[in-house]
Enzyme design. Structure first.
Site, PDB file in Angstrom:
ATOM      1  N   ALA A 109     -10.291  -8.212  18.779  1.00 51.62           N
ATOM      2  CA  ALA A 109      -9.897  -9.612  18.631  1.00 51.62           C
ATOM      3  C   ALA A 109     -10.934 -10.384  17.826  1.00 51.62           C
ATOM      4  O   ALA A 109     -11.808 -11.061  18.376  1.00 51.62           O
ATOM      5  CB  ALA A 109      -9.685 -10.255  20.001  1.00 51.62           C
ATOM      6  N   GLY A 113      18.834   4.341  -6.412  1.00 45.62           N
ATOM      7  CA  GLY A 113      19.541   3.702  -5.302  1.00 45.62           C
ATOM      8  C   GLY A 113      19.379   4.442  -3.994  1.00 45.62           C
ATOM      9  O   GLY A 113      19.343   3.826  -2.918  1.00 45.62           O
ATOM     10  N   ILE A 159      -3.488  -9.482  16.114  1.00 44.28           N
ATOM     11  CA  ILE A 159      -4.315  -8.525  16.841  1.00 44.28           C
ATOM     12  C   ILE A 159      -3.482  -7.282  17.180  1.00 44.28           C
ATOM     13  O   ILE A 159      -2.564  -7.329  18.005  1.00 44.28           O
ATOM     14  CB  ILE A 159      -4.896  -9.155  18.123  1.00 44.28           C
ATOM     15  N   GLN A 211      10.999  12.251 -19.740  1.00 43.80           N
ATOM     16  CA  GLN A 211       9.665  11.667 -19.720  1.00 43.80           C
ATOM     17  C   GLN A 211       9.590  10.382 -18.893  1.00 43.80           C
ATOM     18  O   GLN A 211       8.559  10.099 -18.281  1.00 43.80           O
ATOM     19  CB  GLN A 211       9.206  11.376 -21.159  1.00 43.80           C
ATOM     20  N   GLU A 270      -8.384  -4.989   7.175  1.00 46.38           N
ATOM     21  CA  GLU A 270      -9.689  -4.336   6.997  1.00 46.38           C
ATOM     22  C   GLU A 270     -10.374  -4.799   5.706  1.00 46.38           C
ATOM     23  O   GLU A 270     -11.108  -4.040   5.072  1.00 46.38           O
ATOM     24  CB  GLU A 270      -9.541  -2.802   6.984  1.00 46.38           C
TER      25      GLU A 270
END
Length: 396
Positions: free
Chosen positions: A143, A358, A176, A297, A381
């Site tokens: 937290a 699709g 959290i 390609q 993070e």
């Protein structure tokens, strides 16, 4: 230079594959409702909490993982872990992520599992919190983040004031992970100094019956019901609930965050490899205008670029982990790996969806879920911008 995979990582990967086949996949077969096209409807109830049936499956995987020795395996042996080094742990994380979404995320700890920050526990705290956490009997949450202070926690609004022999905590925590279900929260609050100071922040171990889960967040792509807003109103805790040193909680947290960022990069590589393999298989089999689309390609170059990026990030996170293991400063490399890993996961999901066309947009393939799930990697993070700031500071 030795680019070979550590033998321990190879052995653990093989053992994990057997464990997943024998212990996890049967549970996935028994509960397709939690993994299928309508998983979001079945995992949570009307209040957005995860339903007991889903929680039971997760806890079953957790307990079986504890018994098999995988749970918390990267924690030190002296606290009941496996003592697995960071490089090996990261490689195993990549391996676990190289598969469709499932219950395997709870094997190594996942959300709410053991974390190195708890190595700062006293003997009494270890007995009350860390030992049962390692045994899979309880879970926790981290937290730190607040509504107005995500990437800038030095300015947090949460406070803890001394009143006799107790600390009185007030504040809110946002986004959290495992917040709705944790048995205790590692809660950060300012105990001295001014907003913006690096010091003056303390971490407290707060039992779940002392704070309120104010709201379960509804998130994009993540497993439903996993994040929450927590409220602390005059929560009183004793000195015995201080984790580490008073006023040095942020330093304690930062001591392990680099490893967390490397794990994100490793997980991104595993996910990207899985999506690449799917795209390659589809490009071989799907035919248009008389030949497989992989021969064109416009498709093959996207696949080639993605494969190249995967290799780049793979060796970047492994180099960062190697430096940390060898007690070298790796702040720059940690941030580079996390930055590129987050971008890679998003790129892989985009390429896979484009190759599938699709079909990739449909919920009967995991691509659309991975597409939504990948986006958060560029935020938590440490955002992309935070990583770039760290890299620039290290250079300049």
């Amino acid at each position: 230079m030795d680019f070979s995979e550590p033998s321990e990582a190879t052995q653990i990967k093989r053992a994990l594959d057997d464990f997943i086949e024998q212990e996890v996949e049967p549970l996935e077969s028994e509960h397709p409702e939690f993994l299928g096209e309508d998983y979001q409807r079945h995992i949570v109830d009307d209040d957005h909490y995860q339903v007991p049936e889903y929680r039971d499956v997760v806890e079953t995987v957790r307990q079986r993982s504890v018994e098999a020795g995988f749970y918390g395996m990267d924690m030190p042996e002296e606290v009941g872990g496996g003592g697995v080094e960071l490089l090996t742990s990261a490689i195993v994380t990549e391996h676990l992520s190289n598969r469709p979404p499932g219950f395997h995320s709870a094997i190594m700890g996942g959300a709410g599992g053991p974390t190195p920050i708890l190595l700062a526990c006293t003997d009494e705290q270890r007995e009350e919190y860390l030992d049962p956490l390692m045994d899979g009997e309880i879970t926790t949450c981290f937290a730190l983040t607040e509504p107005d202070h995500g990437s800038d926690p030095h300015y947090m609004d949460a406070t803890a004031e001394k009143d006799g022999d107790e600390w009185v905590i007030n504040g809110e925590k946002y986004w959290i992970t495992n917040g709705p279900y944790a048995d205790f929260a590692m809660t950060f609050a300012r105990t001295s100094g001014e907003k913006g100071d690096y010091g003056g922040i303390t971490c407290f171990l707060v039992d779940s019956d002392q704070y309120e889960v104010e709201k379960v967040h509804r998130t994009m792509g993540l497993t439903p019901g996993g994040q929450a807003q927590l409220r602390f109103d005059d929560v009183r805790v004793g000195e015995d609930k201080v984790l580490g040193e008073v006023d040095d909680g942020f330093g304690t947290a930062m001591s392990w965050i680099g490893g967390g960022r490397i794990k994100i990069a490793a997980s991104a590589v595993g996910t990207a490899q899985h999506l690449l393999d799917m795209a390659v298989d589809y490009a071989r089999d799907r035919e248009t205008f008389g030949k497989p689309i992989g021969h064109r390609q416009g498709v093959s170059f996207q696949i080639a670029d993605l494969a190249t990026e995967i290799e780049q990030v793979r060796w970047l996170y492994r180099y960062a982990a190697w430096k940390i293991q060898n007690d070298e400063r790796a702040r720059k490399e940690e941030s580079m790996a996390k930055l590129r890993g987050a971008e890679l996961a998003n790129e892989a999901a985009d390429v896979a969806m484009q190759v599938y066309g699709g079909a990739g947009f449909m919920k009967d393939t995991p691509i659309e879920r991975e597409y939504r799930s990948a986006r958060v990697l560029r935020i938590f993070e440490g955002t992309d911008e935070i990583q770039r700031r760290t890299i620039a500071r290290e250079l300049i």
